[in-house]
Design a protein around this motif. Structure first.
Motif, PDB file in Angstrom:
ATOM      1  N   LEU A   1       0.840  -1.190   0.000  1.00  0.00           N
ATOM      2  CA  LEU A   1       0.000   0.000   0.000  1.00  0.00           C
ATOM      3  C   LEU A   1       0.877   1.241   0.000  1.00  0.00           C
ATOM      4  CD1 LEU A   1      -2.654  -0.978   2.714  1.00  0.00           C
ATOM      5  CD2 LEU A   1      -2.630  -1.515   0.267  1.00  0.00           C
ATOM      6  N   SER A   2       0.387   2.274  -0.667  1.00  0.00           N
ATOM      7  CA  SER A   2       1.092   3.556  -0.702  1.00  0.00           C
ATOM      8  C   SER A   2       0.153   4.652  -0.216  1.00  0.00           C
ATOM      9  CB  SER A   2       1.546   3.881  -2.127  1.00  0.00           C
ATOM     10  OG  SER A   2       2.423   2.904  -2.626  1.00  0.00           O
ATOM     11  N   CYS A   3       0.740   5.653   0.422  1.00  0.00           N
ATOM     12  CA  CYS A   3      -0.028   6.812   0.885  1.00  0.00           C
ATOM     13  C   CYS A   3       0.791   8.061   0.600  1.00  0.00           C
ATOM     14  CB  CYS A   3      -0.334   6.700   2.365  1.00  0.00           C
ATOM     15  SG  CYS A   3      -1.146   8.160   3.050  1.00  0.00           S
ATOM     16  N   ALA A   4       0.327   8.854  -0.347  1.00  0.00           N
ATOM     17  CA  ALA A   4       1.019  10.077  -0.723  1.00  0.00           C
ATOM     18  C   ALA A   4       0.404  11.266   0.007  1.00  0.00           C
ATOM     19  CB  ALA A   4       0.940  10.284  -2.227  1.00  0.00           C
ATOM     20  N   ALA A   5       1.251  12.043   0.648  1.00  0.00           N
ATOM     21  CA  ALA A   5       0.791  13.201   1.419  1.00  0.00           C
ATOM     22  C   ALA A   5       1.103  14.491   0.669  1.00  0.00           C
ATOM     23  CB  ALA A   5       1.453  13.216   2.783  1.00  0.00           C
TER      24      ALA A   5
ATOM     25  N   ASP B   1       9.286   7.381   2.186  1.00  0.00           N
ATOM     26  CA  ASP B   1      10.192   8.021   1.245  1.00  0.00           C
ATOM     27  C   ASP B   1       9.948   9.516   1.378  1.00  0.00           C
ATOM     28  OD1 ASP B   1      11.418   9.189  -0.964  1.00  0.00           O
ATOM     29  OD2 ASP B   1      11.055   7.456  -2.247  1.00  0.00           O
ATOM     30  N   ASN B   2      10.824  10.185   2.109  1.00  0.00           N
ATOM     31  CA  ASN B   2      10.611  11.603   2.382  1.00  0.00           C
ATOM     32  C   ASN B   2      10.654  12.451   1.108  1.00  0.00           C
ATOM     33  OD1 ASN B   2      10.315  11.202   5.151  1.00  0.00           O
ATOM     34  ND2 ASN B   2      12.529  11.341   5.500  1.00  0.00           N
ATOM     35  N   ALA B   3      11.447  12.034   0.136  1.00  0.00           N
ATOM     36  CA  ALA B   3      11.535  12.793  -1.115  1.00  0.00           C
ATOM     37  C   ALA B   3      10.209  12.785  -1.868  1.00  0.00           C
ATOM     38  CB  ALA B   3      12.650  12.238  -1.981  1.00  0.00           C
ATOM     39  N   LYS B   4       9.452  11.700  -1.694  1.00  0.00           N
ATOM     40  CA  LYS B   4       8.160  11.578  -2.379  1.00  0.00           C
ATOM     41  C   LYS B   4       6.986  11.856  -1.455  1.00  0.00           C
ATOM     42  CE  LYS B   4       9.800   8.158  -5.734  1.00  0.00           C
ATOM     43  NZ  LYS B   4       9.594   6.801  -6.301  1.00  0.00           N
ATOM     44  N   ASN B   5       7.268  12.178  -0.196  1.00  0.00           N
ATOM     45  CA  ASN B   5       6.197  12.421   0.791  1.00  0.00           C
ATOM     46  C   ASN B   5       5.210  11.255   0.817  1.00  0.00           C
ATOM     47  OD1 ASN B   5       7.263  15.004   1.349  1.00  0.00           O
ATOM     48  ND2 ASN B   5       6.191  15.840  -0.422  1.00  0.00           N
ATOM     49  N   THR B   6       5.760  10.062   0.787  1.00  0.00           N
ATOM     50  CA  THR B   6       4.935   8.858   0.677  1.00  0.00           C
ATOM     51  C   THR B   6       5.323   7.845   1.741  1.00  0.00           C
ATOM     52  OG1 THR B   6       4.658   9.175  -1.711  1.00  0.00           O
ATOM     53  CG2 THR B   6       4.249   6.967  -0.851  1.00  0.00           C
ATOM     54  N   VAL B   7       4.317   7.216   2.313  1.00  0.00           N
ATOM     55  CA  VAL B   7       4.500   6.132   3.269  1.00  0.00           C
ATOM     56  C   VAL B   7       3.981   4.845   2.638  1.00  0.00           C
ATOM     57  CG1 VAL B   7       3.750   5.223   5.493  1.00  0.00           C
ATOM     58  CG2 VAL B   7       4.378   7.603   5.283  1.00  0.00           C
TER      59      VAL B   7
ATOM     60  N   GLY C   1       0.167  19.065   0.918  1.00  0.00           N
ATOM     61  CA  GLY C   1      -0.348  20.132   1.774  1.00  0.00           C
ATOM     62  C   GLY C   1       0.664  20.493   2.849  1.00  0.00           C
ATOM     63  N   ASN C   2       0.190  20.653   4.057  1.00  0.00           N
ATOM     64  CA  ASN C   2       1.022  21.095   5.180  1.00  0.00           C
ATOM     65  C   ASN C   2       1.797  19.921   5.770  1.00  0.00           C
ATOM     66  OD1 ASN C   2       2.142  22.690   7.168  1.00  0.00           O
ATOM     67  ND2 ASN C   2       0.365  22.542   8.513  1.00  0.00           N
ATOM     68  N   ILE C   3       2.639  19.301   4.958  1.00  0.00           N
ATOM     69  CA  ILE C   3       3.322  18.082   5.379  1.00  0.00           C
ATOM     70  C   ILE C   3       4.440  18.350   6.364  1.00  0.00           C
ATOM     71  CG2 ILE C   3       2.746  16.857   3.257  1.00  0.00           C
ATOM     72  CD1 ILE C   3       5.580  17.463   2.288  1.00  0.00           C
ATOM     73  N   PHE C   4       4.928  19.573   6.433  1.00  0.00           N
ATOM     74  CA  PHE C   4       6.070  19.867   7.301  1.00  0.00           C
ATOM     75  C   PHE C   4       5.677  19.819   8.772  1.00  0.00           C
ATOM     76  CE2 PHE C   4       8.875  20.618   3.923  1.00  0.00           C
ATOM     77  CZ  PHE C   4       8.180  21.278   2.924  1.00  0.00           C
ATOM     78  N   SER C   5       4.394  19.858   9.057  1.00  0.00           N
ATOM     79  CA  SER C   5       3.932  19.797  10.435  1.00  0.00           C
ATOM     80  C   SER C   5       3.587  18.379  10.882  1.00  0.00           C
ATOM     81  CB  SER C   5       2.703  20.699  10.615  1.00  0.00           C
ATOM     82  OG  SER C   5       3.028  22.041  10.344  1.00  0.00           O
ATOM     83  N   ILE C   6       3.758  17.419  10.001  1.00  0.00           N
ATOM     84  CA  ILE C   6       3.392  16.041  10.338  1.00  0.00           C
ATOM     85  C   ILE C   6       4.420  15.433  11.276  1.00  0.00           C
ATOM     86  CG2 ILE C   6       3.046  13.719   9.440  1.00  0.00           C
ATOM     87  CD1 ILE C   6       1.964  14.963   6.898  1.00  0.00           C
ATOM     88  N   TYR C   7       3.940  14.848  12.367  1.00  0.00           N
ATOM     89  CA  TYR C   7       4.793  14.163  13.336  1.00  0.00           C
ATOM     90  C   TYR C   7       4.937  12.678  12.987  1.00  0.00           C
ATOM     91  CZ  TYR C   7       5.650  11.451  17.568  1.00  0.00           C
ATOM     92  OH  TYR C   7       6.116  10.522  18.466  1.00  0.00           O
ATOM     93  N   ALA C   8       3.851  12.078  12.575  1.00  0.00           N
ATOM     94  CA  ALA C   8       3.868  10.643  12.278  1.00  0.00           C
ATOM     95  C   ALA C   8       2.791  10.316  11.261  1.00  0.00           C
ATOM     96  CB  ALA C   8       3.648   9.825  13.547  1.00  0.00           C
ATOM     97  N   MET C   9       3.031   9.233  10.542  1.00  0.00           N
ATOM     98  CA  MET C   9       2.010   8.701   9.650  1.00  0.00           C
ATOM     99  C   MET C   9       1.833   7.235   9.952  1.00  0.00           C
ATOM    100  SD  MET C   9       2.814  10.637   6.062  1.00  0.00           S
ATOM    101  CE  MET C   9       1.368   9.934   5.257  1.00  0.00           C
ATOM    102  N   GLY C  10       0.675   6.723   9.575  1.00  0.00           N
ATOM    103  CA  GLY C  10       0.432   5.332   9.904  1.00  0.00           C
ATOM    104  C   GLY C  10      -0.687   4.732   9.095  1.00  0.00           C
ATOM    105  N   TRP C  11      -0.885   3.454   9.328  1.00  0.00           N
ATOM    106  CA  TRP C  11      -1.953   2.698   8.685  1.00  0.00           C
ATOM    107  C   TRP C  11      -2.856   2.097   9.757  1.00  0.00           C
ATOM    108  CZ3 TRP C  11      -2.785   2.746   3.535  1.00  0.00           C
ATOM    109  CH2 TRP C  11      -1.749   3.193   2.720  1.00  0.00           C
ATOM    110  N   TYR C  12      -4.135   2.211   9.521  1.00  0.00           N
ATOM    111  CA  TYR C  12      -5.154   1.604  10.352  1.00  0.00           C
ATOM    112  C   TYR C  12      -6.028   0.756   9.432  1.00  0.00           C
ATOM    113  CZ  TYR C  12      -3.871   4.912  14.020  1.00  0.00           C
ATOM    114  OH  TYR C  12      -3.179   5.614  14.978  1.00  0.00           O
TER     115      TYR C  12
END
Length: 117
Positions: free
Chosen positions: A20-24, A72-78, A26-37
């Protein structure tokens, strides 16, 4: 605001794999964590895995050793690599971004994962 777009769900046989991929955006610089539920029919949404902006990861006991979360921080993707899938992994999987442990920034629209026996 943060926008999340998920992809990669589908139908797979017992023992198979999906990523699975999740592309972020917008205001991504304020994100502390990302996850899957995930949420299975008739059940509550539950944590699958999380990754912080420093790379620390956390997994539900039910997926430890089978699933791997990465970013992948360069792609803003988890990503969520799911191996050895079981029928009980069948659910809608949601991506999540947090500004802090207590503050949710955004949820994705969800992607269906179905594991056939």
């Amino acid at each position: 605001q943060v926008q999340l777009v998920e992809s990669g769900g589908g139908l797979v046989q017992d023992g198979g794999s999906l990523r699975l991929s999740c592309a972020a955006s917008g205001n991504i610089f304020s994100i502390y964590a990302m996850g899957w539920y995930r949420q299975a029919p008739g059940k509550q949404r539950e944590l699958v895995a999380t990754i912080t902006n420093s790379g620390s990861t956390n997994y539900a006991d039910s997926v430890k050793g089978r699933f791997t979360i990465s970013r992948d921080n360069a792609k803003n993707t988890v990503y969520l690599l799911m191996n050895s899938l079981k029928p009980e992994d069948t659910a809608v999987y949601y991506c999540n971004a947090r500004y802090s442990l207590a503050v949710v920034a955004s949820w994705g629209q969800g992607t269906q994962v179905t594991v056939s026996s």
